[in-house]
Design an enzyme around this catalytic site. Structure first.
Site, mmCIF file in Angstrom:
data_model
loop_
_atom_site.group_PDB
_atom_site.id
_atom_site.type_symbol
_atom_site.label_atom_id
_atom_site.label_comp_id
_atom_site.label_asym_id
_atom_site.label_seq_id
_atom_site.Cartn_x
_atom_site.Cartn_y
_atom_site.Cartn_z
ATOM 1 N N CYS A 271 0.824 -1.205 0.000
ATOM 2 C CA CYS A 271 0.000 0.000 0.000
ATOM 3 C C CYS A 271 0.863 1.263 0.000
ATOM 4 O O CYS A 271 1.610 1.493 -0.949
ATOM 5 C CB CYS A 271 -0.969 -0.048 1.181
ATOM 6 S SG CYS A 271 -2.350 1.095 1.038
ATOM 7 N N HIS A 355 -3.638 -5.364 -0.137
ATOM 8 C CA HIS A 355 -3.430 -5.818 1.246
ATOM 9 C C HIS A 355 -3.441 -7.343 1.322
ATOM 10 O O HIS A 355 -4.507 -7.964 1.411
ATOM 11 C CB HIS A 355 -4.531 -5.261 2.151
ATOM 12 C CG HIS A 355 -4.330 -3.850 2.555
ATOM 13 N ND1 HIS A 355 -3.921 -3.468 3.815
ATOM 14 C CD2 HIS A 355 -4.445 -2.706 1.846
ATOM 15 C CE1 HIS A 355 -3.821 -2.151 3.870
ATOM 16 N NE2 HIS A 355 -4.133 -1.664 2.682
ATOM 17 N N GLU A 357 -2.712 -9.269 3.737
ATOM 18 C CA GLU A 357 -3.210 -9.816 5.010
ATOM 19 C C GLU A 357 -4.721 -10.002 4.956
ATOM 20 O O GLU A 357 -5.298 -10.747 5.749
ATOM 21 C CB GLU A 357 -2.811 -8.919 6.183
ATOM 22 C CG GLU A 357 -3.738 -7.767 6.497
ATOM 23 C CD GLU A 357 -3.703 -6.645 5.467
ATOM 24 O OE1 GLU A 357 -4.565 -5.758 5.516
ATOM 25 O OE2 GLU A 357 -2.793 -6.658 4.611
#
Length: 399
Positions: A271, A355, A357
């Site tokens: 990001c 992202h 995760e």
């Protein structure tokens, strides 16, 4: 402050006005309005520091069904400046719920509006672009609110990282959370033998830290203002560059630090961290019309020729042409062909705009944390060739 009336109004800088009902805190808030296409995970959205300076419209029509619980927070507070939904569910029906969404927003002093045509709002943003807006449940003069929105500062040129980063360094030792046991902590022996990663906090999410520990790292978190010298003083085995809010070009001190780290240790950025890598290499960034926010964005892994469905939250992107010869394009957004990943040329780093995760979101990209672990393991032996070795082990097509 309790509401005397449930009326609320959303006014955009370009004059578009929506009237609905108030929930959460009663008051007024000004911020850039964006939309998020995820069907789940509104609590993770609310507590993502990358949303600092923005109010969020959820495209899923019902929000609040599962309530709020402490385990799903991505940070210690709510960072969105306002919340916009089609229908707020005031009575959640999940066994995990500890309070209703409206109460949560009220405690955080965040205003919300429900009962508007969110589909019309999203279509308008997609056409007119993200822009400043005002949510008010205390002032219902549309002309006044539009004027306030027009006068508000945008995100370009604003350093919001300094408002979300940690004030001091700390250690993180919690791995993934699950229903059966809650937070898992590695043993002291596991941590003692684990490679050390310094995670630079530009607005880092807890589930990123959990993923790093679960992948086998010992993690030390440092503030965004940390210098390269301060980071190297910890003698890390690798460096992680986190997500964060607003304009990457507005945090030149962060790009300067990253420039001082390049080539000396393995680096993984996501990001804002990905964008800062682009700037550190001499590239440029630019603002997208309405950004990418949601958990269903298709991205092509150009080397493996595989499509990942990804979780995203960003309003700026790296200019691919500005990095010609300085980094390889590794991932491409299939909706608008923007840069979604970079890979070092003769330098041990890689980065993605999305992202991995995935909180909330799909887990298609979880392999990137394992790639980082292998890169850290290979670096002492192979140096600048370590990333090539890792990619060769993964297989797939070249490029």
């Amino acid at each position: 402050m309790k509401a005397a009336s449930k009326e609320a109004i959303l006014a955009l800088a370009d004059g578009r006005v929506f009237r609905g009902r108030a929930f959460g805190a009663i008051g007024e808030s000004t911020a850039e309005v964006v939309f998020n296409t995820a069907m789940t995970g509104y609590q993770e959205v609310l507590t993502d520091p990358s949303y600092k300076g923005q109010m969020v419209c959820m495209t899923c029509p019902e929000i609040g069904n599962v309530g709020i619980n402490a385990d799903d927070e991505e940070s210690a507070r709510v960072y969105v400046e306002g919340f916009i939904v089609r229908e707020y569910v005031a009575q959640p029906s999940s066994w995990r719920s500890e309070m209703a969404l409206g109460e949560y927003l009220e405690r955080a002093d965040v205003v919300g509006i429900e009962g508007i045509d969110t589909r019309a709002l999203v279509r308008h943003i997609r056409t007119a672009g993200a822009q400043e807006a005002v949510i008010s449940s205390v002032n219902f003069d549309a002309n006044e609110l539009v004027a306030k929105a027009k006068a508000a500062p945008g995100l370009v040129g604003r350093d919001l990282v300094k408002e979300v980063t940690t004030a001091s360094a700390y250690e993180w030792d919690v791995a993934d959370w699950d229903f059966a046991g809650g937070d898992r902590k590695p043993s002291k022996e596991e941590l003692r033998n684990a490679p050390l990663v310094v995670a630079i906090d530009y607005g880092i999410k807890r589930n990123i830290l959990r993923r790093l520990v679960a992948t086998g790292f010992r993690v030390s978190v440092m503030p965004a203002s940390a210098s390269a010298a301060q980071i190297f003083a910890l003698n890390p085995d690798g460096i992680f560059l986190s997500n964060g809010p607003a304009d990457p070009a507005a945090v030149p001190y962060a790009a300067e630090t990253v420039r001082g780290l390049l080539g000396r240790k393995p680096i993984f950025g996501i990001c804002l961290g990905h964008q800062l890598l682009g700037l550190a290499l001499g590239g440029r960034t630019y603002k997208l019309a309405f950004g990418h926010h949601g958990a269903n964005h298709p991205v092509m892994d150009l080397r493996r020729r595989r499509i990942e469905i990804t979780s995203q939250n960003h309003g700026f992107a790296v200019d691919a042409e500005s990095l010609a010869g300085k980094a390889d394009l590794s991932h491409l957004n299939l909706n608008d062909k923007t840069v979604e990943g970079l890979r070092g040329v003769g330098l041990p780093f890689f980065s993605v705009q999305y992202h991995p995760e995935a909180s909330p979101g799909p887990h298609d990209s979880n392999y990137l944390f394992n790639r980082f672990r292998r890169l850290v393991n290979h670096f002492p032996r192979y140096g600048e060739e370590a990333l090539d070795r890792v990619l060769a082990e993964e297989g797939g097509h070249g490029g």
